[in-house]
Design a protein around this motif. Structure first.
Motif, PDB file in Angstrom:
ATOM      1  N   ALA A 328     -22.869   5.405 -25.755  1.00  0.00           N
ATOM      2  CA  ALA A 328     -21.898   4.625 -24.980  1.00  0.00           C
ATOM      3  C   ALA A 328     -21.794   5.241 -23.593  1.00  0.00           C
ATOM      4  O   ALA A 328     -21.855   6.467 -23.432  1.00  0.00           O
ATOM      5  N   THR A 329     -21.649   4.386 -22.583  1.00  0.00           N
ATOM      6  CA  THR A 329     -21.538   4.838 -21.198  1.00  0.00           C
ATOM      7  C   THR A 329     -20.211   4.362 -20.628  1.00  0.00           C
ATOM      8  O   THR A 329     -19.890   3.166 -20.703  1.00  0.00           O
ATOM      9  N   ASN A 330     -19.432   5.289 -20.059  1.00  0.00           N
ATOM     10  CA  ASN A 330     -18.133   4.912 -19.508  1.00  0.00           C
ATOM     11  C   ASN A 330     -18.303   4.368 -18.085  1.00  0.00           C
ATOM     12  O   ASN A 330     -19.412   4.405 -17.520  1.00  0.00           O
ATOM     13  N   PRO A 331     -17.251   3.840 -17.484  1.00  0.00           N
ATOM     14  CA  PRO A 331     -17.368   3.266 -16.124  1.00  0.00           C
ATOM     15  C   PRO A 331     -17.859   4.244 -15.075  1.00  0.00           C
ATOM     16  O   PRO A 331     -18.383   3.833 -14.040  1.00  0.00           O
ATOM     17  N   ARG A 332     -17.717   5.548 -15.322  1.00  0.00           N
ATOM     18  CA  ARG A 332     -18.185   6.539 -14.349  1.00  0.00           C
ATOM     19  C   ARG A 332     -19.665   6.865 -14.518  1.00  0.00           C
ATOM     20  O   ARG A 332     -20.207   7.682 -13.785  1.00  0.00           O
ATOM     21  N   GLY A 333     -20.319   6.244 -15.518  1.00  0.00           N
ATOM     22  CA  GLY A 333     -21.748   6.462 -15.712  1.00  0.00           C
ATOM     23  C   GLY A 333     -22.091   7.595 -16.644  1.00  0.00           C
ATOM     24  O   GLY A 333     -23.262   7.929 -16.808  1.00  0.00           O
ATOM     25  N   LYS A 545     -29.315  17.137 -24.037  1.00  0.00           N
ATOM     26  CA  LYS A 545     -28.765  18.100 -23.095  1.00  0.00           C
ATOM     27  C   LYS A 545     -28.010  17.439 -21.953  1.00  0.00           C
ATOM     28  O   LYS A 545     -27.122  18.031 -21.361  1.00  0.00           O
ATOM     29  N   THR A 546     -28.368  16.173 -21.620  1.00  0.00           N
ATOM     30  CA  THR A 546     -27.718  15.497 -20.511  1.00  0.00           C
ATOM     31  C   THR A 546     -26.441  14.805 -20.912  1.00  0.00           C
ATOM     32  O   THR A 546     -25.752  14.221 -20.098  1.00  0.00           O
ATOM     33  N   LEU A 547     -26.097  14.816 -22.213  1.00  0.00           N
ATOM     34  CA  LEU A 547     -24.915  14.128 -22.697  1.00  0.00           C
ATOM     35  C   LEU A 547     -23.846  15.136 -23.087  1.00  0.00           C
ATOM     36  O   LEU A 547     -24.136  16.164 -23.681  1.00  0.00           O
ATOM     37  N   TRP A 548     -22.604  14.828 -22.790  1.00  0.00           N
ATOM     38  CA  TRP A 548     -21.499  15.702 -23.161  1.00  0.00           C
ATOM     39  C   TRP A 548     -20.375  14.854 -23.731  1.00  0.00           C
ATOM     40  O   TRP A 548     -20.002  13.835 -23.183  1.00  0.00           O
TER      41      TRP A 548
END
Length: 561
Positions: A328-333, A545-548
């Protein structure tokens, strides 16, 4: 395609006692449409060529013994079944003439013409055109060369003119190819009596195509689901004289959804041109479907590139469904990785299970290895128990092994005696073979049973020792392993991992680790150490690694790709 005439001519059929010359006839049309024109198997052109070739054979006093036909084959290539069969036939048969209607029936490029003519000359066959004056004289050869060059020029020029005509047709909004499903290619006659080829909307299939775009644009179905619904609604391909109607395939449906023709646009040679045909999908709807297809294709690609070591192993502790990796991607990307219940996502169950952040699932599984880990003291005790159990088992089987070994020695000795008796002419070969087959089967059974005893003793003992050793270092090894090794470890140690609503892990341990785990913890000497290992385990970072995953723990929508 070939047809055969009698190859032998009786004396009564000969004239003036002269032998009848033999010939082959070659017939060809360029397109399948020509071959089927008029509703017959051969159209109009093939019979006309056959009649002209037969007249030429009669003039030469020759008898056509074999006919070769290429229907719907271009002469720009010599790789044609009928032509290749003819060349093989004349190489193996004494034939005088090869009769064609025109030289361009054989070839339409100079290189192939030379190669075919050389093959005919090598077989001693004279090429005859039913409508052109060619022979082996210098003037005839000159005419042959000129006609061959003209044929090549005609072929190349025709291709250029066809391309030019199609380009002009596209520029005027015409359809340069067969219309896709949802439309019909029709022929009409204008007021001047000229035939006009055009495209009309198929009243039977067009509404289903429009519905397909509208339904997919809702975002509530996949291409596979859409195909299932369209098939249930009765969408079939347009039948042809040789192919009946049939349901669409998945690839065909995907091409349909990406074809701008339905929105009134023609794609020709990579460029888009406005079409004169009636559109059945609005441009805005078409663009929305393309955006959905691109987004889902990108997501599917991302899933493949980032396969997770827990995929396929986690299950929902509420309804038991498999848990799927989703993003899932939030509005901030910022992108977040989650495991979601497939039963809830597909609405196959009434499950209300919330999504589990990937980092939480990884931590739970990593911490579970702390409970599996045993101390060196426990390892020594369990290893001694394993050795004692195997020694006891082997001791009880010593007599069986001794009996098997004695039986093997007896059969081997019997085989030697039978062979010696045969050499002494005491028994015949048939009797020897029969007894040898019996002895061979007995020895195979004995050797198999002895091997099983050995495997159970040495292989089984070594396997359990290795399993015990793995458990002494399970937690530390898992924490310091890469994704590939973690996946292997999870497959080896567990058969299933359920995550409950309160984010607790219920593992199902695989054998032999389940038995070892029970033996270790039933003794009571692992409790404190297991608790210490569990409390000191580090938080395992997310594999992507790029996801938090943030503390907010977003609730995901229930649909996924």
């Amino acid at each position: 395609m070939t047809t055969t005439a009698p190859a032998f001519i009786s004396t009564d059929e000969q004239h003036d006692d002269k032998p009848v010359l033999l010939a082959v006839s070659y017939l060809r049309v360029s397109t399948r449409e020509q071959a089927e024109r008029g509703g017959t198997e051969e159209g109009f052109s093939i019979p006309a060529q056959r009649e002209a070739n037969q007249r030429k054979a009669d003039e030469l006093g020759a008898r056509v013994v074999r006919e070769f036909i290429d229907a719907g084959e271009s002469a720009r290539s010599a790789d044609r079944d009928g032509l290749q069969e003819m060349l093989a036939f004349i190489a193996a048969t004494r034939v005088t003439f090869c009769i064609v209607h025109k030289l361009d029936r054989l070839a339409r490029n100079r290189a192939d013409d030379v190669a075919i003519h050389q093959a005919l000359i090598a077989a001693g066959v004279t090429l005859i055109s039913a409508t052109e004056s060619i022979d082996q004289t210098p003037s005839g050869m000159l005419v042959h060369g000129i006609m061959s060059s003209i044929a090549e020029f005609y072929s190349r020029n025709l291709a250029t003119e066809v391309t030019k005509g199609l380009t002009q047709k596209v520029a005027q909004g015409g359809t340069p190819m067969r219309a896709p499903i949802g439309y019909l290619n029709v022929r009409k006659t204008d007021d001047n009596g000229r035939e006009v080829r055009t495209v009309e909307v198929d009243p039977e299939r067009a509404p289903l195509i429009t519905w397909a775009f509208e339904h997919y644009a809702t975002g509530e179905t996949s291409v596979t689901g859409l195909l299932r619904d369209l098939t249930a609604r009765g969408l079939l391909t347009v039948p042809t004289p040789k192919r009946p109607s049939k349901p669409l395939g998945k690839n065909t449906l995907y091409k349909l959804l990406t074809n701008p023709y339905y929105a009134g646009v023609i794609r020709y040679k990579g460029a888009l041109h406005p079409g004169a045909h009636e559109r059945i999908v609005e441009p805005e709807l078409f663009d929305k479907v393309q955006s959905l297809l691109r987004a889902r294709t990108a997501k599917a690609t991302r899933h493949v590139q980032h396969a997770h070591h827990l995929k396929g192993l986690l299950h929902c502790g509420t309804c038991g469904s498999r848990m799927l990796l989703d993003f899932a991607t939030n509005p901030r990307g910022t992108t977040y990785a989650y495991f979601i219940c497939s039963g809830r996502a597909a609405k196959k169950t009434t499950c209300t299970r919330r999504a589990v952040p990937v980092a939480v699932a990884e931590r739970l599984v990593a911490d579970s290895y702390a409970s599996l880990t045993i101390s060196d003291a426990t390892y020594q005790r369990l290893a001694a128990d394993v050795d004692a159990a195997f020694d006891k088992r082997i001791a009880g089987q010593d007599q069986e092994v001794a009996d098997l070994t004695a039986n093997r020695a007896r059969l081997e000795a019997e085989s030697d005696k039978l062979l010696a008796a045969h050499f002494a002419d005491a028994i015949d070969l048939t009797t020897l073979k029969r007894h040898q087959d019996r002895i061979r089967a007995g020895l195979a059974d004995i050797n198999r049973r002895l091997a099983e005893h050995s495997e159970h003793h040495t292989g089984g003992r070594a396997f359990l020792h290795d399993s015990l050793r793995l458990l002494t270092d399970a937690h530390r090894a898992y924490a310091h392993s890469g994704d590939a090794d973690r996946r292997l470890a999870n497959q080896a140690f567990y058969t299933r991992l359920d995550i409950t609503d309160n984010e607790q892990l219920r593992p199902r341990i695989a054998e032999p680790f389940a038995t070892i785990f029970r033996e270790a913890h039933d003794s009571g000497d692992e409790g404190k150490e297991a608790k210490r290992e569990h409390t000191t385990s580090t938080d395992v970072a997310c594999s992507r690694k790029t996801l938090w995953v943030g503390p907010e723990r977003l609730e995901l929508p229930t649909s996924t790709v």
